[in-house]
Design a protein around this motif. Structure first.
Motif, mmCIF file in Angstrom:
data_model
loop_
_atom_site.group_PDB
_atom_site.id
_atom_site.type_symbol
_atom_site.label_atom_id
_atom_site.label_comp_id
_atom_site.label_asym_id
_atom_site.label_seq_id
_atom_site.Cartn_x
_atom_site.Cartn_y
_atom_site.Cartn_z
ATOM 1 N N ALA A 16 0.742 -1.195 0.187
ATOM 2 C CA ALA A 16 0.040 0.012 0.109
ATOM 3 C C ALA A 16 0.902 1.397 -0.054
ATOM 4 C CB ALA A 16 -0.875 0.150 1.107
ATOM 5 N N LEU A 17 1.949 1.154 0.437
ATOM 6 C CA LEU A 17 2.848 2.189 0.531
ATOM 7 C C LEU A 17 3.336 2.804 -0.914
ATOM 8 C CD1 LEU A 17 5.837 1.461 2.863
ATOM 9 C CD2 LEU A 17 4.269 3.540 3.139
ATOM 10 N N ALA A 51 -5.236 7.111 12.267
ATOM 11 C CA ALA A 51 -6.405 7.735 11.748
ATOM 12 C C ALA A 51 -7.224 7.031 10.613
ATOM 13 C CB ALA A 51 -6.242 8.999 11.108
ATOM 14 N N LEU A 52 -6.275 6.398 9.479
ATOM 15 C CA LEU A 52 -6.930 5.621 8.612
ATOM 16 C C LEU A 52 -5.971 4.334 8.402
ATOM 17 C CD1 LEU A 52 -6.912 8.395 6.194
ATOM 18 C CD2 LEU A 52 -9.102 7.234 6.970
ATOM 19 N N ALA A 53 -6.626 3.129 7.928
ATOM 20 C CA ALA A 53 -5.872 1.892 7.693
ATOM 21 C C ALA A 53 -6.288 1.444 6.342
ATOM 22 C CB ALA A 53 -6.454 0.903 8.779
ATOM 23 N N LEU A 54 -5.176 1.009 5.622
ATOM 24 C CA LEU A 54 -5.508 0.534 4.378
ATOM 25 C C LEU A 54 -5.437 -1.145 4.496
ATOM 26 C CD1 LEU A 54 -3.218 2.958 2.777
ATOM 27 C CD2 LEU A 54 -5.887 2.505 2.031
ATOM 28 N N VAL A 55 -6.534 -1.676 4.171
ATOM 29 C CA VAL A 55 -6.664 -3.079 4.646
ATOM 30 C C VAL A 55 -7.281 -3.838 3.542
ATOM 31 C CG1 VAL A 55 -6.296 -2.992 7.381
ATOM 32 C CG2 VAL A 55 -8.461 -2.583 6.321
ATOM 33 N N THR A 56 -7.703 -5.229 3.728
ATOM 34 C CA THR A 56 -8.704 -5.727 2.942
ATOM 35 C C THR A 56 -10.050 -5.848 3.785
ATOM 36 O OG1 THR A 56 -7.671 -7.945 3.808
ATOM 37 C CG2 THR A 56 -7.125 -6.969 1.693
ATOM 38 N N ARG A 69 -0.665 -6.019 -9.805
ATOM 39 C CA ARG A 69 -0.428 -5.279 -10.744
ATOM 40 C C ARG A 69 0.096 -3.852 -10.621
ATOM 41 N NH1 ARG A 69 -2.440 -4.630 -16.544
ATOM 42 N NH2 ARG A 69 -3.209 -6.399 -16.673
ATOM 43 N N ARG A 70 -0.614 -3.136 -9.655
ATOM 44 C CA ARG A 70 -0.187 -1.950 -9.251
ATOM 45 C C ARG A 70 1.390 -1.852 -8.476
ATOM 46 N NH1 ARG A 70 -5.522 -1.705 -8.864
ATOM 47 N NH2 ARG A 70 -6.669 0.229 -9.677
ATOM 48 N N ILE A 113 -5.900 -16.258 -10.937
ATOM 49 C CA ILE A 113 -5.406 -16.221 -9.585
ATOM 50 C C ILE A 113 -6.402 -15.188 -8.959
ATOM 51 C CG2 ILE A 113 -3.703 -15.773 -7.847
ATOM 52 C CD1 ILE A 113 -1.754 -16.401 -10.084
ATOM 53 N N PRO A 114 -7.114 -15.680 -8.039
ATOM 54 C CA PRO A 114 -8.038 -14.584 -7.287
ATOM 55 C C PRO A 114 -7.394 -13.275 -6.869
ATOM 56 C CG PRO A 114 -8.888 -16.664 -6.750
ATOM 57 C CD PRO A 114 -7.392 -16.834 -7.338
ATOM 58 N N GLY A 115 -7.825 -11.976 -7.014
ATOM 59 C CA GLY A 115 -7.104 -11.028 -6.548
ATOM 60 C C GLY A 115 -7.789 -10.482 -5.300
ATOM 61 N N PHE A 116 -7.455 -9.311 -4.937
ATOM 62 C CA PHE A 116 -8.068 -8.871 -3.672
ATOM 63 C C PHE A 116 -8.676 -7.430 -3.765
ATOM 64 C CE2 PHE A 116 -3.660 -8.018 -3.775
ATOM 65 C CZ PHE A 116 -3.390 -6.600 -3.334
ATOM 66 N N THR A 117 -9.311 -6.934 -2.731
ATOM 67 C CA THR A 117 -9.718 -5.538 -2.664
ATOM 68 C C THR A 117 -9.072 -4.719 -1.857
ATOM 69 O OG1 THR A 117 -12.066 -6.298 -3.275
ATOM 70 C CG2 THR A 117 -11.904 -4.164 -2.423
ATOM 71 N N LYS A 118 -8.536 -3.542 -2.113
ATOM 72 C CA LYS A 118 -7.889 -2.559 -1.012
ATOM 73 C C LYS A 118 -9.011 -1.620 -0.425
ATOM 74 C CE LYS A 118 -4.311 -2.877 -0.096
ATOM 75 N NZ LYS A 118 -3.854 -3.556 1.364
ATOM 76 N N THR A 119 -9.037 -1.784 0.946
ATOM 77 C CA THR A 119 -10.134 -0.880 1.675
ATOM 78 C C THR A 119 -9.548 0.081 2.396
ATOM 79 O OG1 THR A 119 -11.621 -2.881 1.232
ATOM 80 C CG2 THR A 119 -12.168 -1.123 3.127
ATOM 81 N N LEU A 120 -10.255 1.216 2.450
ATOM 82 C CA LEU A 120 -9.750 2.076 3.661
ATOM 83 C C LEU A 120 -10.854 1.962 4.813
ATOM 84 C CD1 LEU A 120 -7.788 4.551 3.969
ATOM 85 C CD2 LEU A 120 -9.926 6.200 3.145
#
Length: 312
Positions: free
Chosen positions: A108-109, A149-154, A249-250, A267-274
Protein backbone atom coordinates in the motif's frame (compact mmCIF):
# COMPACT_ATOMS: atom_id res chain seq x y z
CA UNK A 1 -24.73 35.35 48.12
CA UNK A 2 -22.90 33.04 45.75
CA UNK A 3 -24.76 32.09 42.58
CA UNK A 4 -25.00 28.41 41.67
CA UNK A 5 -24.04 27.87 38.02
CA UNK A 6 -26.63 25.07 37.86
CA UNK A 7 -29.37 27.71 37.97
CA UNK A 8 -28.05 29.51 34.90
CA UNK A 9 -28.47 28.19 31.36
CA UNK A 10 -27.88 29.51 27.85
CA UNK A 11 -31.54 30.39 27.38
CA UNK A 12 -31.33 32.81 30.31
CA UNK A 13 -28.17 34.34 28.85
CA UNK A 14 -29.87 34.71 25.47
CA UNK A 15 -32.73 36.48 27.20
CA UNK A 16 -30.31 38.81 29.02
CA UNK A 17 -28.52 39.57 25.76
CA UNK A 18 -31.82 40.42 24.06
CA UNK A 19 -32.96 42.58 26.97
CA UNK A 20 -29.67 44.49 26.95
CA UNK A 21 -29.98 45.12 23.22
CA UNK A 22 -33.69 45.91 23.09
CA UNK A 23 -34.21 47.56 26.52
CA UNK A 24 -37.78 46.25 26.35
CA UNK A 25 -39.41 43.02 27.49
CA UNK A 26 -41.87 43.22 24.59
CA UNK A 27 -39.21 43.65 21.91
CA UNK A 28 -36.95 41.04 23.53
CA UNK A 29 -39.86 38.56 23.50
CA UNK A 30 -40.44 39.23 19.78
CA UNK A 31 -36.75 38.72 19.03
CA UNK A 32 -36.66 35.45 20.94
CA UNK A 33 -40.02 34.26 19.55
CA UNK A 34 -41.34 33.94 23.11
CA UNK A 35 -44.31 35.40 24.95
CA UNK A 36 -43.92 38.53 27.06
CA UNK A 37 -44.77 36.66 30.31
CA UNK A 38 -42.11 34.05 29.49
CA UNK A 39 -39.42 36.72 29.12
CA UNK A 40 -40.62 38.46 32.29
CA UNK A 41 -40.24 35.16 34.12
CA UNK A 42 -36.72 34.75 32.72
CA UNK A 43 -35.81 38.25 33.89
CA UNK A 44 -36.96 37.31 37.39
CA UNK A 45 -34.68 34.28 37.33
CA UNK A 46 -31.78 36.37 36.01
CA UNK A 47 -32.22 38.83 38.90
CA UNK A 48 -32.07 35.94 41.34
CA UNK A 49 -28.99 34.42 39.67
CA UNK A 50 -27.02 37.68 39.65
CA UNK A 51 -28.50 39.08 42.87
CA UNK A 52 -29.10 42.36 41.06
CA UNK A 53 -32.21 44.02 39.59
CA UNK A 54 -30.36 44.32 36.25
CA UNK A 55 -32.98 46.71 34.81
CA UNK A 56 -35.16 49.48 36.15
CA UNK A 57 -38.25 50.91 34.51
CA UNK A 58 -37.94 54.22 32.69
CA UNK A 59 -40.24 56.43 30.63
CA UNK A 60 -38.99 54.76 27.45
CA UNK A 61 -38.29 51.13 28.15
CA UNK A 62 -35.79 49.86 30.70
CA UNK A 63 -32.47 51.16 31.94
CA UNK A 64 -29.71 48.57 32.67
CA UNK A 65 -27.92 48.70 35.99
CA UNK A 66 -24.14 48.97 36.17
CA UNK A 67 -24.01 45.23 36.86
CA UNK A 68 -26.04 44.53 33.70
CA UNK A 69 -23.73 46.73 31.64
CA UNK A 70 -20.73 44.82 33.02
CA UNK A 71 -22.34 41.57 31.89
CA UNK A 72 -23.11 42.72 28.33
CA UNK A 73 -19.75 41.94 26.68
CA UNK A 74 -19.04 38.64 28.51
CA UNK A 75 -22.55 37.36 27.75
CA UNK A 76 -22.16 38.09 24.03
CA UNK A 77 -18.79 36.30 24.03
CA UNK A 78 -20.21 33.24 25.80
CA UNK A 79 -23.12 33.03 23.36
CA UNK A 80 -20.80 33.47 20.39
CA UNK A 81 -18.49 30.70 21.61
CA UNK A 82 -21.45 28.41 22.31
CA UNK A 83 -22.74 29.04 18.79
CA UNK A 84 -19.31 28.21 17.37
CA UNK A 85 -19.35 24.88 19.21
CA UNK A 86 -22.48 23.90 17.28
CA UNK A 87 -21.06 24.80 13.87
CA UNK A 88 -18.81 22.46 11.85
CA UNK A 89 -15.19 23.51 12.05
CA UNK A 90 -14.12 25.09 8.79
CA UNK A 91 -11.22 23.27 7.14
CA UNK A 92 -8.82 25.03 4.81
CA UNK A 93 -6.36 22.46 3.40
CA UNK A 94 -3.97 25.17 2.24
CA UNK A 95 -3.63 26.47 5.83
CA UNK A 96 -3.99 23.18 7.71
CA UNK A 97 -1.20 22.07 10.03
CA UNK A 98 -1.70 18.44 11.05
CA UNK A 99 -0.09 15.02 11.13
CA UNK A 100 -2.09 12.05 9.89
CA UNK A 101 -1.07 8.50 10.78
CA UNK A 102 -2.01 5.72 8.38
CA UNK A 103 -1.56 1.98 8.84
CA UNK A 104 -0.46 0.33 5.61
CA UNK A 105 1.44 -2.63 4.20
CA UNK A 106 4.53 -2.07 2.08
CA UNK A 107 2.38 -2.82 -0.97
CA UNK A 108 0.00 0.00 0.00
CA UNK A 109 2.98 2.32 0.41
CA UNK A 110 3.48 2.25 -3.35
CA UNK A 111 -0.11 1.73 -4.46
CA UNK A 112 -1.77 4.32 -2.21
CA UNK A 113 0.53 6.29 0.08
CA UNK A 114 3.04 7.48 -2.53
CA UNK A 115 0.38 8.90 -4.91
CA UNK A 116 -1.49 10.38 -1.92
CA UNK A 117 1.57 12.30 -0.72
CA UNK A 118 2.19 13.57 -4.25
CA UNK A 119 -1.43 14.79 -4.37
CA UNK A 120 -1.27 16.46 -0.95
CA UNK A 121 1.90 18.50 -1.41
CA UNK A 122 0.43 21.26 -3.65
CA UNK A 123 -3.00 21.17 -1.98
CA UNK A 124 -2.09 20.94 1.70
CA UNK A 125 1.64 21.50 2.29
CA UNK A 126 1.12 21.60 6.07
CA UNK A 127 -0.25 18.06 6.29
CA UNK A 128 2.34 15.48 7.29
CA UNK A 129 1.78 11.78 6.70
CA UNK A 130 3.14 9.13 9.07
CA UNK A 131 2.89 5.46 8.10
CA UNK A 132 2.94 2.53 10.53
CA UNK A 133 2.69 -1.20 9.75
CA UNK A 134 -0.70 -2.90 9.76
CA UNK A 135 -0.95 -5.07 12.88
CA UNK A 136 -4.38 -6.69 12.71
CA UNK A 137 -4.57 -7.53 16.42
CA UNK A 138 -3.70 -3.97 17.50
CA UNK A 139 -5.45 -2.03 14.75
CA UNK A 140 -8.95 -1.72 16.33
CA UNK A 141 -7.46 -0.26 19.50
CA UNK A 142 -5.17 2.08 17.55
CA UNK A 143 -8.12 3.44 15.57
CA UNK A 144 -10.28 3.79 18.70
CA UNK A 145 -7.59 5.74 20.56
CA UNK A 146 -6.73 7.88 17.56
CA UNK A 147 -3.17 6.53 17.32
CA UNK A 148 -4.06 5.64 13.71
CA UNK A 149 -6.49 7.74 11.68
CA UNK A 150 -6.84 5.57 8.57
CA UNK A 151 -6.01 1.97 7.74
CA UNK A 152 -5.44 0.43 4.32
CA UNK A 153 -6.62 -3.14 4.66
CA UNK A 154 -8.76 -5.78 2.94
CA UNK A 155 -12.54 -6.04 3.50
CA UNK A 156 -12.39 -9.31 5.39
CA UNK A 157 -10.15 -7.76 8.08
CA UNK A 158 -12.37 -4.72 8.77
CA UNK A 159 -14.03 -4.89 12.21
CA UNK A 160 -17.85 -4.51 12.16
CA UNK A 161 -17.79 -1.28 14.17
CA UNK A 162 -15.50 0.56 11.73
CA UNK A 163 -16.41 2.72 8.77
CA UNK A 164 -14.94 1.50 5.49
CA UNK A 165 -14.91 2.14 1.77
CA UNK A 166 -13.46 -0.08 -0.95
CA UNK A 167 -10.91 1.77 -3.07
CA UNK A 168 -10.18 -0.65 -5.90
CA UNK A 169 -9.89 -4.28 -6.93
CA UNK A 170 -6.39 -5.58 -7.53
CA UNK A 171 -5.26 -8.40 -9.79
CA UNK A 172 -2.08 -10.43 -9.99
CA UNK A 173 0.48 -10.44 -12.79
CA UNK A 174 3.67 -12.35 -13.40
CA UNK A 175 6.88 -10.28 -13.24
CA UNK A 176 10.45 -11.06 -14.29
CA UNK A 177 13.44 -9.07 -15.45
CA UNK A 178 13.11 -7.68 -18.97
CA UNK A 179 16.00 -9.79 -20.31
CA UNK A 180 14.82 -13.00 -18.64
CA UNK A 181 15.03 -16.01 -21.03
CA UNK A 182 11.23 -16.36 -20.85
CA UNK A 183 10.38 -12.67 -21.12
CA UNK A 184 9.85 -12.68 -24.87
CA UNK A 185 7.60 -15.72 -25.14
CA UNK A 186 4.17 -16.73 -24.02
CA UNK A 187 4.18 -18.19 -20.55
CA UNK A 188 2.52 -21.62 -20.54
CA UNK A 189 1.32 -23.34 -17.39
CA UNK A 190 4.01 -26.01 -17.73
CA UNK A 191 6.76 -23.43 -18.06
CA UNK A 192 5.28 -21.36 -15.21
CA UNK A 193 5.43 -24.38 -12.89
CA UNK A 194 8.96 -25.22 -14.00
CA UNK A 195 10.37 -21.75 -13.26
CA UNK A 196 11.77 -20.86 -9.86
CA UNK A 197 9.56 -18.42 -7.94
CA UNK A 198 9.92 -15.93 -5.12
CA UNK A 199 6.82 -14.95 -3.16
CA UNK A 200 5.94 -12.49 -0.44
CA UNK A 201 5.12 -13.80 3.02
CA UNK A 202 4.72 -11.34 5.87
CA UNK A 203 6.48 -13.81 8.13
CA UNK A 204 9.13 -14.47 5.50
CA UNK A 205 8.73 -18.21 6.12
CA UNK A 206 5.52 -19.33 4.36
CA UNK A 207 6.11 -20.81 0.91
CA UNK A 208 2.51 -20.87 -0.24
CA UNK A 209 0.12 -18.12 -1.31
CA UNK A 210 -2.94 -17.44 -3.47
CA UNK A 211 -1.09 -18.70 -6.56
CA UNK A 212 -0.38 -22.06 -4.94
CA UNK A 213 -4.02 -22.46 -3.91
CA UNK A 214 -5.08 -21.80 -7.53
CA UNK A 215 -2.49 -24.28 -8.83
CA UNK A 216 -3.55 -26.95 -6.34
CA UNK A 217 -7.12 -26.70 -7.67
CA UNK A 218 -5.65 -27.76 -11.05
CA UNK A 219 -3.52 -30.49 -9.49
CA UNK A 220 -0.33 -28.53 -10.17
CA UNK A 221 2.56 -27.10 -8.14
CA UNK A 222 5.25 -24.51 -8.74
CA UNK A 223 8.80 -24.22 -7.43
CA UNK A 224 8.97 -21.59 -4.68
CA UNK A 225 12.61 -21.19 -3.72
CA UNK A 226 12.45 -17.93 -1.74
CA UNK A 227 9.99 -16.15 0.54
CA UNK A 228 10.52 -12.50 1.49
CA UNK A 229 8.52 -10.27 3.83
CA UNK A 230 8.34 -7.22 1.57
CA UNK A 231 6.83 -6.63 -1.85
CA UNK A 232 9.33 -3.83 -2.37
CA UNK A 233 12.23 -6.32 -2.30
CA UNK A 234 10.93 -8.25 -5.30
CA UNK A 235 12.26 -6.07 -8.14
CA UNK A 236 15.79 -6.15 -6.75
CA UNK A 237 15.70 -9.93 -6.39
CA UNK A 238 14.33 -10.39 -9.90
CA UNK A 239 16.90 -8.06 -11.49
CA UNK A 240 19.82 -10.21 -10.36
CA UNK A 241 18.35 -13.66 -10.99
CA UNK A 242 16.13 -15.78 -13.22
CA UNK A 243 13.46 -15.90 -10.50
CA UNK A 244 9.90 -14.88 -11.32
CA UNK A 245 7.18 -13.52 -9.04
CA UNK A 246 3.42 -13.26 -9.04
CA UNK A 247 2.70 -9.79 -7.74
CA UNK A 248 -0.13 -7.21 -7.61
CA UNK A 249 -0.41 -5.26 -10.86
CA UNK A 250 -0.17 -1.86 -9.17
CA UNK A 251 3.11 -2.87 -7.60
CA UNK A 252 4.53 -4.10 -10.89
CA UNK A 253 3.32 -1.15 -12.98
CA UNK A 254 6.10 1.31 -13.80
CA UNK A 255 8.86 -0.84 -12.32
CA UNK A 256 11.89 -0.21 -14.53
CA UNK A 257 13.60 -3.14 -16.22
CA UNK A 258 10.75 -5.58 -15.63
CA UNK A 259 8.65 -7.67 -18.02
CA UNK A 260 5.02 -8.03 -16.94
CA UNK A 261 2.66 -10.66 -18.30
CA UNK A 262 -0.56 -12.37 -17.29
CA UNK A 263 -0.19 -15.61 -15.32
CA UNK A 264 -1.23 -18.75 -17.23
CA UNK A 265 -4.06 -19.50 -14.80
CA UNK A 266 -6.73 -17.46 -13.00
CA UNK A 267 -5.54 -16.24 -9.60
CA UNK A 268 -8.11 -14.50 -7.38
CA UNK A 269 -7.12 -10.91 -6.64
CA UNK A 270 -8.06 -8.80 -3.64
CA UNK A 271 -9.78 -5.54 -2.75
CA UNK A 272 -8.01 -2.66 -1.03
CA UNK A 273 -10.20 -0.95 1.54
CA UNK A 274 -9.89 2.24 3.55
CA UNK A 275 -11.11 1.92 7.17
CA UNK A 276 -11.54 4.47 9.96
CA UNK A 277 -13.20 4.87 13.36
CA UNK A 278 -16.37 6.73 14.29
CA UNK A 279 -14.28 9.20 16.33
CA UNK A 280 -12.92 10.77 13.13
CA UNK A 281 -15.88 10.08 10.86
CA UNK A 282 -17.27 13.65 10.92
CA UNK A 283 -14.05 15.60 11.40
CA UNK A 284 -13.76 18.08 8.47
CA UNK A 285 -10.02 17.54 8.02
CA UNK A 286 -10.35 13.76 8.04
CA UNK A 287 -13.31 13.91 5.63
CA UNK A 288 -11.27 16.05 3.25
CA UNK A 289 -8.31 13.66 3.46
CA UNK A 290 -10.50 10.63 2.76
CA UNK A 291 -11.95 12.45 -0.25
CA UNK A 292 -8.42 12.92 -1.63
CA UNK A 293 -7.80 9.19 -1.37
CA UNK A 294 -11.12 8.39 -3.05
CA UNK A 295 -10.29 10.83 -5.84
CA UNK A 296 -7.04 9.01 -6.62
CA UNK A 297 -8.90 5.84 -7.47
CA UNK A 298 -12.08 7.37 -8.85
CA UNK A 299 -9.80 8.87 -11.48
CA UNK A 300 -7.92 5.64 -12.04
CA UNK A 301 -11.20 3.78 -12.46
CA UNK A 302 -11.85 5.85 -15.58
CA UNK A 303 -8.50 4.95 -17.09
CA UNK A 304 -7.66 1.70 -18.89
CA UNK A 305 -4.67 0.00 -17.32
CA UNK A 306 -2.19 -1.18 -19.93
CA UNK A 307 -2.60 -4.81 -20.92
CA UNK A 308 0.12 -7.23 -19.91
CA UNK A 309 2.60 -8.10 -22.61
CA UNK A 310 5.96 -9.85 -22.56
CA UNK A 311 7.83 -6.57 -22.94
CA UNK A 312 5.55 -4.27 -20.95
Amino acid sequence: MKTDIKNLDLNLLKALDALLDERSVTRAAERLSLTQPAVSGMLTRLRECFNDPLFSRAQRGMVPTLRALELAAPVKQILSEAEALLQPRAFDPAQAQMTVTLAATDYALKAVIAPLIARLRPLAPGIRVAVVPVEEARLPGQLERGDVALALVTPETVAPDLHARDLYDEEYVCMMRADHPDAARSLTLDRFCALEHVLVSHSGQAFQGATDVALAALGRRRQVVAAVNSFLMLPEMLRISDLVAVTPRRLAAGTAGMAIMPPPLPIPGFTKTLAWHERSHRDPGQRWLRAQIYALFDYQATQILPKCSPLS
